[in-house]
Design a protein around this motif. Structure first.
Motif, PDB file in Angstrom:
ATOM      1  N   UNK A  61     122.485  57.188  50.024  1.00 45.02           N
ATOM      2  CA  UNK A  61     122.525  57.817  48.699  1.00 45.02           C
ATOM      3  C   UNK A  61     121.145  58.338  48.305  1.00 45.02           C
ATOM      4  N   UNK A  62     120.098  57.563  48.577  1.00 45.70           N
ATOM      5  CA  UNK A  62     118.738  58.012  48.268  1.00 45.70           C
ATOM      6  C   UNK A  62     118.352  59.227  49.105  1.00 45.70           C
ATOM      7  N   UNK A  63     118.706  59.210  50.386  1.00 47.62           N
ATOM      8  CA  UNK A  63     118.391  60.352  51.253  1.00 47.62           C
ATOM      9  C   UNK A  63     119.128  61.609  50.794  1.00 47.62           C
ATOM     10  N   UNK A  64     120.384  61.467  50.399  1.00 50.71           N
ATOM     11  CA  UNK A  64     121.157  62.616  49.900  1.00 50.71           C
ATOM     12  C   UNK A  64     120.523  63.164  48.630  1.00 50.71           C
ATOM     13  N   UNK A  65     120.097  62.280  47.723  1.00 50.98           N
ATOM     14  CA  UNK A  65     119.443  62.711  46.493  1.00 50.98           C
ATOM     15  C   UNK A  65     118.151  63.475  46.804  1.00 50.98           C
ATOM     16  N   UNK A  66     117.354  62.978  47.753  1.00 47.68           N
ATOM     17  CA  UNK A  66     116.114  63.651  48.129  1.00 47.68           C
ATOM     18  C   UNK A  66     116.380  65.018  48.760  1.00 47.68           C
ATOM     19  N   UNK A  67     117.429  65.113  49.590  1.00 46.21           N
ATOM     20  CA  UNK A  67     117.784  66.410  50.190  1.00 46.21           C
ATOM     21  C   UNK A  67     118.145  67.423  49.111  1.00 46.21           C
ATOM     22  N   UNK A  68     118.909  66.990  48.130  1.00 41.84           N
ATOM     23  CA  UNK A  68     119.304  67.895  47.046  1.00 41.84           C
ATOM     24  C   UNK A  68     118.098  68.312  46.216  1.00 41.84           C
ATOM     25  N   UNK A  69     117.169  67.387  45.978  1.00 41.82           N
ATOM     26  CA  UNK A  69     115.949  67.727  45.234  1.00 41.82           C
ATOM     27  C   UNK A  69     115.113  68.729  46.018  1.00 41.82           C
ATOM     28  N   UNK A  70     114.963  68.510  47.315  1.00 46.65           N
ATOM     29  CA  UNK A  70     114.186  69.426  48.158  1.00 46.65           C
ATOM     30  C   UNK A  70     114.810  70.813  48.175  1.00 46.65           C
ATOM     31  N   UNK A  71     116.132  70.881  48.153  1.00 44.83           N
ATOM     32  CA  UNK A  71     116.796  72.196  48.165  1.00 44.83           C
ATOM     33  C   UNK A  71     116.520  72.976  46.881  1.00 44.83           C
ATOM     34  N   UNK A  72     116.106  72.286  45.826  1.00 46.14           N
ATOM     35  CA  UNK A  72     115.731  72.944  44.567  1.00 46.14           C
ATOM     36  C   UNK A  72     114.254  73.302  44.533  1.00 46.14           C
ATOM     37  N   UNK A  73     113.513  72.923  45.564  1.00 44.82           N
ATOM     38  CA  UNK A  73     112.078  73.181  45.615  1.00 44.82           C
ATOM     39  C   UNK A  73     111.247  72.082  44.983  1.00 44.82           C
ATOM     40  N   UNK A  74     111.841  70.935  44.713  1.00 42.00           N
ATOM     41  CA  UNK A  74     111.122  69.811  44.112  1.00 42.00           C
ATOM     42  C   UNK A  74     110.345  69.055  45.184  1.00 42.00           C
ATOM     43  N   UNK A  75     109.262  68.413  44.763  1.00 38.44           N
ATOM     44  CA  UNK A  75     108.526  67.549  45.685  1.00 38.44           C
ATOM     45  C   UNK A  75     108.495  66.105  45.198  1.00 38.44           C
ATOM     46  N   UNK A  76     109.289  65.809  44.142  1.00 36.22           N
ATOM     47  CA  UNK A  76     109.387  64.446  43.625  1.00 36.22           C
ATOM     48  C   UNK A  76     110.694  64.289  42.854  1.00 36.22           C
ATOM     49  N   UNK A  77     111.142  63.042  42.771  1.00 34.56           N
ATOM     50  CA  UNK A  77     112.283  62.692  41.924  1.00 34.56           C
ATOM     51  C   UNK A  77     111.830  61.528  41.053  1.00 34.56           C
ATOM     52  N   UNK A  78     111.918  61.702  39.742  1.00 35.09           N
ATOM     53  CA  UNK A  78     111.471  60.666  38.821  1.00 35.09           C
ATOM     54  C   UNK A  78     112.662  60.087  38.061  1.00 35.09           C
ATOM     55  N   UNK A  79     112.452  58.927  37.462  1.00 28.52           N
ATOM     56  CA  UNK A  79     113.504  58.290  36.669  1.00 28.52           C
ATOM     57  C   UNK A  79     114.721  57.900  37.487  1.00 28.52           C
ATOM     58  N   UNK A  80     114.511  57.471  38.718  1.00 27.57           N
ATOM     59  CA  UNK A  80     115.624  57.187  39.625  1.00 27.57           C
ATOM     60  C   UNK A  80     116.374  55.917  39.183  1.00 27.57           C
ATOM     61  N   UNK A  81     117.699  56.012  39.232  1.00 26.67           N
ATOM     62  CA  UNK A  81     118.593  54.898  38.921  1.00 26.67           C
ATOM     63  C   UNK A  81     119.617  54.809  40.038  1.00 26.67           C
ATOM     64  N   UNK A  82     119.959  53.590  40.423  1.00 24.03           N
ATOM     65  CA  UNK A  82     120.972  53.376  41.457  1.00 24.03           C
ATOM     66  C   UNK A  82     122.092  52.539  40.862  1.00 24.03           C
ATOM     67  N   UNK A  83     123.316  53.023  41.013  1.00 25.69           N
ATOM     68  CA  UNK A  83     124.495  52.327  40.500  1.00 25.69           C
ATOM     69  C   UNK A  83     125.424  51.982  41.652  1.00 25.69           C
ATOM     70  N   UNK A  84     126.131  50.862  41.490  1.00 23.99           N
ATOM     71  CA  UNK A  84     127.079  50.381  42.486  1.00 23.99           C
ATOM     72  C   UNK A  84     128.432  50.182  41.824  1.00 23.99           C
ATOM     73  N   UNK A  85     129.497  50.588  42.506  1.00 20.59           N
ATOM     74  CA  UNK A  85     130.865  50.389  42.019  1.00 20.59           C
ATOM     75  C   UNK A  85     131.748  49.988  43.190  1.00 20.59           C
ATOM     76  N   UNK A  86     132.763  49.197  42.896  1.00 18.67           N
ATOM     77  CA  UNK A  86     133.786  48.850  43.878  1.00 18.67           C
ATOM     78  C   UNK A  86     135.029  49.634  43.508  1.00 18.67           C
TER      79      UNK A  86
END
Length: 106
Positions: A61-86
């Motif tokens: 999930x973190x790697x996917x988020x970073x790939x999406x940020x990079x595709x926008x031209x970002x070099x950082x992601x701030x305020x990261x939150x991780x949620x879990x659901x069953x």
């Protein structure tokens, strides 16, 4: 790519806010891991199979988020939150979502 749970990157200035980005992973827990977890539940101890699955899903999930940020031209992601659901009728699916704000920092 800088990834942080804080709303800033220490010592660096945010120069552009790109967008909110997400990384989602939904994974199934297999039959054998369920048996092992059931035995651990009965006799006590940690369920290594479930822990490994959770760790892998979180990392994906973190790697996917970073790939999406990079595709926008970002070099950082701030305020990261991780949620879990069953999920699922038998609670056999695990969903992990990582989200944050894609930014460009100096």
């Amino acid at each position: 790519m800088v990834v942080t749970t804080t709303n800033a990157v220490e010592g660096r200035k945010v120069v552009e806010y790109k967008d909110i980005v997400f990384g989602e992973v939904i994974t199934g827990i297999n039959f054998f891991k369920d048996i092992g977890a059931g035995l651990r539940n009965m006799f006590g101890g940690r369920s290594q199979g479930y822990e490994d699955e959770l760790c892998n899903a979180r990392n994906e999930a973190l790697e996917e988020m970073k790939r999406r940020a990079a595709s926008l031209g970002a070099n950082a992601v701030i305020g990261v939150d991780i949620d879990y659901e069953v999920l699922g009728s038998d609670n056999g699916m695990l969903m992990v979502t990582a989200s944050g704000t894609a930014v460009t920092v100096e």
